[in-house]
Design an enzyme around this catalytic site. Structure first.
Site, PDB file in Angstrom:
ATOM      1  NE  ARG A  26       9.252  -8.005  -3.479  1.00 33.97           N
ATOM      2  CZ  ARG A  26       9.132  -6.759  -2.678  1.00 33.97           C
ATOM      3  NH1 ARG A  26       9.648  -6.303  -2.614  1.00 33.97           N
ATOM      4  NH2 ARG A  26       8.156  -5.871  -3.339  1.00 33.97           N
ATOM      5  NE  ARG A  30      15.361  -3.165  -3.396  1.00 32.91           N
ATOM      6  CZ  ARG A  30      15.065  -1.783  -2.348  1.00 32.91           C
ATOM      7  NH1 ARG A  30      15.089  -1.148  -3.624  1.00 32.91           N
ATOM      8  NH2 ARG A  30      13.761  -2.415  -2.783  1.00 32.91           N
ATOM      9  NE  ARG A  39      17.079  -3.290 -10.624  1.00 30.39           N
ATOM     10  CZ  ARG A  39      17.388  -2.219 -10.502  1.00 30.39           C
ATOM     11  NH1 ARG A  39      18.141  -1.702 -11.079  1.00 30.39           N
ATOM     12  NH2 ARG A  39      16.880  -1.484  -9.626  1.00 30.39           N
ATOM     13  CG  ASP A  75       6.791  -5.666  -9.310  1.00 33.70           C
ATOM     14  OD1 ASP A  75       7.408  -5.846  -8.294  1.00 33.70           O
ATOM     15  OD2 ASP A  75       5.548  -5.281  -9.245  1.00 33.70           O
ATOM     16  CE1 TYR A 150       1.833   0.077  -4.898  1.00 34.35           C
ATOM     17  CE2 TYR A 150       0.651  -2.109  -4.811  1.00 34.35           C
ATOM     18  CZ  TYR A 150       1.621  -1.536  -4.789  1.00 34.35           C
ATOM     19  OH  TYR A 150       2.966  -1.926  -3.443  1.00 34.35           O
TER      20      TYR A 150
HETATM   21  O1  CP3 Z   1      12.351 -12.876  -5.148  1.00 37.08           O
HETATM   22  C1  CP3 Z   1      10.505 -12.428  -5.567  1.00 37.08           C
HETATM   23  O2  CP3 Z   1      10.235 -12.623  -4.724  1.00 37.08           O
HETATM   24  C2  CP3 Z   1      10.322 -12.115  -7.157  1.00 37.08           C
HETATM   25  C3  CP3 Z   1      10.043 -10.772  -7.589  1.00 37.08           C
HETATM   26  C4  CP3 Z   1       9.051  -9.829  -7.294  1.00 37.08           C
HETATM   27  C5  CP3 Z   1       9.278  -8.958  -7.086  1.00 37.08           C
HETATM   28  N1  CP3 Z   1       8.236  -8.226  -6.589  1.00 37.08           N
HETATM   29  C6  CP3 Z   1      10.847  -7.862  -7.618  1.00 37.08           C
HETATM   30  C7  CP3 Z   1      10.673  -6.633  -7.197  1.00 37.08           C
HETATM   31  C8  CP3 Z   1       7.723 -10.409  -6.023  1.00 37.08           C
HETATM   32  C9  CP3 Z   1       7.206 -11.412  -6.173  1.00 37.08           C
HETATM   33  C10 CP3 Z   1       7.038  -9.035  -5.735  1.00 37.08           C
HETATM   34  C11 CP3 Z   1       6.142  -8.690  -5.803  1.00 37.08           C
HETATM   35  C12 CP3 Z   1       5.719  -7.479  -5.558  1.00 37.08           C
HETATM   36  N2  CP3 Z   1       5.437  -6.547  -6.152  1.00 37.08           N
HETATM   37  C13 CP3 Z   1       4.179  -7.072  -4.916  1.00 37.08           C
HETATM   38  C14 CP3 Z   1       3.687  -8.334  -3.411  1.00 37.08           C
HETATM   39  C15 CP3 Z   1       4.418  -9.054  -2.507  1.00 37.08           C
HETATM   40  C16 CP3 Z   1       4.252  -7.578  -1.034  1.00 37.08           C
HETATM   41  O3  CP3 Z   1       5.289  -7.439  -1.128  1.00 37.08           O
HETATM   42  O4  CP3 Z   1       3.532  -7.901  -0.821  1.00 37.08           O
HETATM   43  C17 CP3 Z   1       4.278  -5.993  -4.514  1.00 37.08           C
HETATM   44  C18 CP3 Z   1       3.361  -4.962  -3.482  1.00 37.08           C
HETATM   45  C19 CP3 Z   1       4.696  -5.478  -5.053  1.00 37.08           C
HETATM   46  C20 CP3 Z   1       4.912  -3.466  -6.053  1.00 37.08           C
HETATM   47  C21 CP3 Z   1       5.681  -3.287  -5.802  1.00 37.08           C
HETATM   48  N3  CP3 Z   1       7.162  -3.485  -6.725  1.00 37.08           N
HETATM   49  C22 CP3 Z   1       6.409  -2.082  -4.454  1.00 37.08           C
HETATM   50  C23 CP3 Z   1       6.511  -2.218  -3.624  1.00 37.08           C
HETATM   51  C24 CP3 Z   1       7.979  -2.066  -4.754  1.00 37.08           C
HETATM   52  C25 CP3 Z   1       9.714  -0.930  -4.151  1.00 37.08           C
HETATM   53  C26 CP3 Z   1       9.886  -2.194  -2.871  1.00 37.08           C
HETATM   54  C27 CP3 Z   1      11.511  -1.628  -2.686  1.00 37.08           C
HETATM   55  O5  CP3 Z   1      11.588  -2.189  -1.260  1.00 37.08           O
HETATM   56  O6  CP3 Z   1      11.264  -0.819  -2.843  1.00 37.08           O
HETATM   57  C28 CP3 Z   1       8.603  -2.688  -6.043  1.00 37.08           C
HETATM   58  C29 CP3 Z   1      10.083  -3.337  -7.024  1.00 37.08           C
HETATM   59  C30 CP3 Z   1      10.465  -4.851  -7.218  1.00 37.08           C
HETATM   60  N4  CP3 Z   1       9.872  -5.556  -7.509  1.00 37.08           N
HETATM   61  C31 CP3 Z   1      11.455  -4.119  -6.585  1.00 37.08           C
HETATM   62  C32 CP3 Z   1      12.459  -5.976  -6.876  1.00 37.08           C
HETATM   63  C33 CP3 Z   1      13.106  -6.481  -6.799  1.00 37.08           C
HETATM   64  C34 CP3 Z   1      13.028  -3.558  -6.067  1.00 37.08           C
HETATM   65  C35 CP3 Z   1      13.739  -2.850  -7.666  1.00 37.08           C
HETATM   66  C36 CP3 Z   1      14.801  -2.457  -7.292  1.00 37.08           C
HETATM   67  O7  CP3 Z   1      15.921  -3.441  -8.188  1.00 37.08           O
HETATM   68  O8  CP3 Z   1      15.547  -1.546  -7.186  1.00 37.08           O
END
Ligand code: CP3
Length: 355
Positions: A26, A30, A39, A75, A150
């Site tokens: 990640r 953010r 964003r 994502d 999911y």
């Molecule tokens: O930098 C990176 O790692 C690349 C980007 C990336 C994102 N999601 C961006 C994102 C990656 C590799 C993911 C993978 C992802 N997404 C996973 C697997 C990794 C893990 O954490 O176990 C999962 C389970 C998801 C599903 C997901 N997407 C969730 C649970 C959320 C909410 C996260 C939160 O902290 O609230 C997202 C949204 C998401 N994906 C964001 C980002 C930057 C936040 C969105 C925003 O900017 O508001």
């Protein structure tokens, strides 16, 4: 080993270099003020679907820190729309019509990456052309079981009880759905490799909900098939991250991945004992350690590096994604410390870092 392989790719293939490569799960997100600023103008979904924006965000942490790998901003849910599932973000994924019946599961289709996610492939091409040749580009997909969770649950959950009960109530339909996810994610990873990704990662964020027997029954066979399908088409290191998978490691070793991501609950040397000494591991600093004073953080970083020496090779990372309230300066400190300390360890022992 392909010619011109980066330090990161060499480590993924079990070859230690002059220091331990480092990137952060990640890392594009953010906790970075430049991400939050961008964003404010573009919502999350639009940013993942607009190649110029996704490429820009992917490169943000690369400009700030000397990281060894970039990971595409997307994502794990991004490709699901192409299979017939509508996904929104608030900020976690939300599926308004979760898959709860055999008929719904059967109505889904296999992903055609070129037709459904051309924007991901374009973003990868853009990033690869802008990224320095000594830095690797990682593309990723959700692992079948995690995507299944999911899809059936309809969003995040503590225990994914809907998904786990569907597995038990409708094992045949569940297995078919897992298989469809496996073939779709294999096609997705192959297309991403051909668009310029140097390494491919499978995130199994929720697989820790399964015990070893259920893992072997529902998750492992489809993972093995996914990995073989990718390998039959492209030669790229494959990283598999089984979050919460400390009880599953013996089975995880059978997935066939080149690198195993380890969460922070298990010392790397214990993981290697169970995976075998030929294993390459990625991880596993507790993301909460980034909130500790620097003296303690340093000790924890050094400990992860020393633990990683038990493996054939080691890629430094956190044990899960960076928390959004982390101070970005802590990452600058961490990356410098890993680079310096692992280079020193490599020189002291007379063997390349972590060998
Ligand atoms: O930098 C990176 O790692 C690349 C980007 C990336 C994102 N999601 C961006 C994102 C990656 C590799 C993911 C993978 C992802 N997404 C996973 C697997 C990794 C893990 O954490 O176990 C999962 C389970 C998801 C599903 C997901 N997407 C969730 C649970 C959320 C909410 C996260 C939160 O902290 O609230 C997202 C949204 C998401 N994906 C964001 C980002 C930057 C936040 C969105 C925003 O900017 O508001």
């Amino acid at each position: 080993m392909p010619e011109g392989a980066t330090l990161f790719e060499r480590a993924c293939r079990g070859v230690r270099g002059e220091r331990t490569p480092v990137w952060i799960m990640r890392q594009a997100g953010r906790y970075l003020p430049e991400y939050r600023a961008l964003r404010e103008e573009v919502d999350f979904l639009t940013s993942t679907k607009t190649p110029e924006v996704a490429a820009r965000i992917t490169l943000q942490p690369m400009e700030r820190y000397p990281l060894d790998a970039a990971i595409l901003f997307a994502d794990i849910m991004t490709p699901l729309e192409g299979m017939g599932v509508c996904v929104e973000f608030a900020p976690g994924p939300v599926i308004a019509e979760p898959v709860r019946s055999v008929a719904q599961a059967r109505a889904l289709r296999a992903l055609d990456p070129h037709a459904s996610v051309p924007f991901v492939l374009d973003a990868l091409r853009m990033v690869r052309s802008e990224l320095a040749p000594d830095r690797a580009l990682i593309a990723f997909a959700g692992a079948p079981f995690t995507l299944f969770c999911y899809m059936v649950e309809g969003g995040g959950s503590k225990d994914f009880m809907e998904a786990r009960s569907f597995l038990r109530a409708e094992p045949e339909a569940a297995s078919d759905l897992l298989d469809l996810l496996g073939t779709s994610m294999a096609a997705y990873l192959v297309a991403q490799a051909r668009a310029g990704a140097d390494a491919l990662m499978l995130f199994d964020s929720w697989v820790g909900l399964l015990g070893p027997d259920s893992y072997r029954r529902f998750a492992l066979p489809v993972l093995q098939r996914t990995v073989s399908r990718v390998r039959a088409e492209v030669d790229r290191p494959i990283i598999y991250f089984a979050n919460g998978g400390s009880t599953l490691l013996e089975a995880v070793a059978e997935v066939g991945a080149d690198v195993i991501g380890i969460d922070w609950t298990l010392p790397l040397s214990s993981a290697v004992k169970r995976l075998g000494a030929q294993a390459v591991v990625q991880g596993n600093l507790d993301p909460a350690m980034l909130f500790a004073p620097r003296a303690e953080l340093s000790i924890a970083i050094d400990a992860v590096l020393e633990e990683g020496a038990a493996a054939a090779a080691h890629v430094f990372n956190l044990g899960h994604g960076i928390h959004r309230t982390t101070d970005p300066d802590q990452i600058a400190f961490l990356v410098d410390r890993v680079r310096e300390r692992s280079a020193r360890l490599a020189t002291d022992t007379g063997v390349p870092a972590g060998a």
